[in-house]
Each structure stands twice: as structure tokens, then as C-alpha cells.
Design an enzyme around this catalytic site. Structure first.
Site, PDB file in Angstrom:
ATOM      1  N   TRP A 102     -10.319 157.624  66.117  1.00 44.25           N
ATOM      2  CA  TRP A 102      -9.128 157.927  66.766  1.00 44.25           C
ATOM      3  C   TRP A 102      -8.268 157.332  66.623  1.00 44.25           C
ATOM      4  CZ3 TRP A 102     -10.163 159.641  71.563  1.00 44.25           C
ATOM      5  CH2 TRP A 102     -11.120 159.504  72.155  1.00 44.25           C
ATOM      6  N   ASP A 172      -4.081 150.360  68.541  1.00 44.27           N
ATOM      7  CA  ASP A 172      -3.532 151.354  69.434  1.00 44.27           C
ATOM      8  C   ASP A 172      -5.385 150.457  69.800  1.00 44.27           C
ATOM      9  OD1 ASP A 172      -5.807 152.173  71.339  1.00 44.27           O
ATOM     10  OD2 ASP A 172      -5.718 154.246  69.733  1.00 44.27           O
ATOM     11  N   LYS A 196     -11.232 151.132  79.301  1.00 45.82           N
ATOM     12  CA  LYS A 196     -12.534 150.199  77.926  1.00 45.82           C
ATOM     13  C   LYS A 196     -12.714 148.303  79.147  1.00 45.82           C
ATOM     14  CE  LYS A 196     -11.821 153.664  75.022  1.00 45.82           C
ATOM     15  NZ  LYS A 196     -13.473 154.215  74.757  1.00 45.82           N
TER      16      LYS A 196
END
Length: 360
Positions: A102, A172, A196
């Protein structure tokens, strides 16, 4: 229905209490005769829902008035673009630390808008993935910000410290937000896709220090302009109202169940149990340096890849869902976010023990 535990990395399981409340309120929210998703985001009822959600998140994370809390479209990937569009000046540069898939994608997105430097990359040594030590990072003197991902969902790498820089730190936190206590004041921007630890997919949370707003490029889409969204209370256009409502329920559930400190203790326990079993097994192994193992996403390999399909088939039959590892890593992955009870990890370990005995 027999007991099922969902280990999906995202969209991930939500707390059962939250899902049950949402189910009860789905058609007739608080006696209004319609669903919350059918109500105007401009109406008094929904504005109260939105305000309560924001305040609950501020309470949980101890977010001061120096920060705006934004509920935005586009998930985490949308923020990959929003960050440079808002705070990377034309002709400027930013530093990106890559410790998995990511953060690599965030770097690639930022490179569309200017000079985004690879300040550090992750690596593998003796079969273990690891994070480049901070003292080896190649940080730029004139960087507008430093971006990193505290927890990498795919690769199972998690920082055990907050980097100290003299530049705004952008994080992030899609897969670790609300899982452990942090000092928000050490960051310029924290963002997270909701799917999540917060709620359903499509929603993103951006916690932005106010002195970083008002610098967006002229070409920045208005829905990604932090200042415009802050002035409009995240309602410049119709927000993802149902996702915002569900996030608010999750925040209240967290407060009711001891807050982030209680979640951190439980997450530590769950991870220690699972890693301990893996480390003491001759059938399974983990490929991440011990110091940087993720509490949220536990990847593991079987001793023989030929058994992977059977493991997945039998684990699903046992009510243990979504254990297949990411295609770029292989093997298995158990995502054990806040909503996953210790009971679920115990059930997974019990299954892994039985499977190893039968197939060892």
C-alpha cells in the site's frame, strides 16, 4: 447459524453488537418511519448523527481542535491522491517510506503530481521481511512532508515506533487506526480507509492539522480539497451517509468497551497467541522479522504449499473465513482487527493444530 469468524483483511468484520443495532434500525430509524440512509444529510437528525460520530472519534483518539476531522469519499486510495494535491506544492518534493504494497501504491500515485522520493524501502533478509531502520532513511532537506504506512495489510509489517521528523508526518493508518494508542499531535495528517477497523468500504477518515489546509492546487477536485470539506463539515456534496452512520456506531461501541486502551490490550493478546503458536510449530511459519510483526494482519505459510487449497477448504467448513493470503505474498493471512474476539483466534489455533496433526 453456527459460529463463524471472518478473518478478511477488508472489508472486514464489524462488531456483532453494531451489526445487530444497525439491523434493528435499518427500516425504521428511531421511530422516524424510514432508514437513516434515506434521510437528508442536511436534516437535523442526520447532522446530529454526523456530529456525534465525529465527537466520539475525537474522544477516542484525543484529537484537539487544531485538527479537522473529515469524513470523505474514495477510501484510502482516494487519499493517496488527496495528500499530494493538498500539501505538495508545484515544483516541490515529498518523501515516501515503502514497507509494503500500500505504501508502494501511495508513492506511485503521488509521483503523478510531483517529485515523490523513495526515502526507504522494505527488504528481505534470511527469509524474513523487514523495515529499513530509520537511521538509513534518505530524507530530503526540502520535503513538504514524509509519508509512511504504520501497518501494511498485505505484507504484515507494522512499525513499533512513530518516526520523528521536522517535516509534517503523514500516515496511512487504514489497517491500524483505533487498534493502539497514539499521539495524534505527532502527525500532520492521518488518514484511513474505513473498511478494516471503522466501518464499511467507500468511506475515508482524514485527520488534518489545520495549518496544512488552504494549500491545495487549483486543479484539486473540490471533494478532495481538505479546506473546502472542513468548511462544509464534510458535506460539500452528499457524503456516504450510511457508512458514516455505521462508523459512528463503531466509535460508540469502542467507547462502551473500554476505548482504545482496552482494544490495544486485546489486540496484543490475540497477536501474541497466534504468533506464539506459529513460532512453536514445525508445520507453520511466519516470514516477518519479529520486531515488525503486525498485530492486525498475521501472514503465515504451511510447510507444503500443496496443502493450501485443502487448508482453505477445511477452514471455511469449520467457520473460519477468508484466510487466503494476498496473491503477492501467498500462503495464509489472518486479519484480527478490533472486532475479532479472542475466541476467534482460539478457534483458528485449534483448527491449525488439528490440521497439522492430520497432514503433518
Amino acid at each position: 447459524m453456527s459460529k463463524v469468524f471472518n478473518f478478511c483483511a477488508g472489508p472486514a468484520m464489524l462488531p456483532a453488537d453494531v451489526m445487530q443495532q444497525a439491523q434493528q434500525e435499518y427500516v425504521n430509524w428511531h421511530g422516524k418511519g424510514c432508514s437513516i440512509m434515506e434521510m437528508s444529510h442536511r436534516g437535523a437528525d442526520y447532522i446530529q448523527v454526523a456530529q456525534e460520530a465525529e465527537q466520539a472519534l475525537r474522544d477516542l483518539m484525543n484529537i484537539s481542535d487544531e485538527y479537522a476531522v473529515l469524513f470523505m469519499h474514495g477510501g484510502g486510495r482516494g487519499q493517496f491522491a488527496a495528500v499530494p494535491l493538498n500539501i505538495l506544492p508545484e515544483g516541490g518534493q515529498a518523501d515516501y517510506v515503502v514497507n509494503g504494497s500500500w505504501s508502494k501504491s501511495a508513492l506511485a500515485e503521488a509521483q503523478k503530481y510531483g517529485q515523490a522520493n523513495l526515502a526507504a524501502d522494505y527488504y528481505s533478509e534470511d527469509g524474513k521481511r523487514s523495515i529499513t531502520p530509520f537511521e538509513q532513511w534518505q530524507l530530503s532537506k526540502d520535503a513538504a512532508y514524509v509519508h509512511y504506512c504504520p501497518n501494511e495489510t498485505v505484507d504484515g509489517l507494522e512499525f513499533d515506533y512513530i518516526p520523528q521528523t521536522d517535516k509534517p508526518l503523514v500516515a496511512d493508518m487504514s489497517s491500524c487506526i483505533l487498534s493502539r494508542e497514539i499521539d495524534v499531535n505527532k502527525f500532520g495528517i492521518i488518514y484511513a480507509g474505513a473498511q478494516k477497523n471503522i466501518g464499511p468500504s467507500g468511506l475515508a477518515i482524514a485527520i488534518v492539522r489545520k495549518d496544512l489546509m488552504g494549500k491545495a492546487r487549483q486543479a484539486t477536485p473540490s471533494i478532495y480539497d481538505y479546506q473546502i470539506q472542513a468548511k462544509a463539515d464534510s458535506m460539500y456534496n452528499t457524503p456516504p451517509t450510511y457508512a458514516w452512520y455505521l462508523a459512528g456506531l463503531v466509535f460508540k461501541w469502542l467507547k462502551t468497551n473500554g476505548g482504545i486502551s482496552a482494544m490495544e490490550a486485546q489486540n496484543k493478546l490475540k497477536a501474541e497467541k497466534l504468533y506464539s503458536y506459529i513460532d512453536n510449530s514445525e508445520f507453520y511459519h511466519n516470514q516477518v522479522e519479529t520486531r515488525y510483526r503486525s498485530r492486525m494482519n498475521v501472514p503465515f505459510m504451511l510447510k507444503d504449499d500443496a496443502l493450501n487449497s485443502l487448508f482453505l477448504q477445511q477452514s471455511e467448513a469449520a467457520g473460519l473465513l477468508a484466510l487466503k493470503g494476498h496473491r503477492s505474498v501467498g500462503g495464509m493471512r489472518a486479519s484480527i482487527y478490533n472486532a475479532m474476539p479472542v475466541e476467534g483466534v482460539d478457534a483458528l489455533i485449534e483448527f491449525m493444530q488439528t490440521f497439522a496433526v492430520k497432514n503433518g
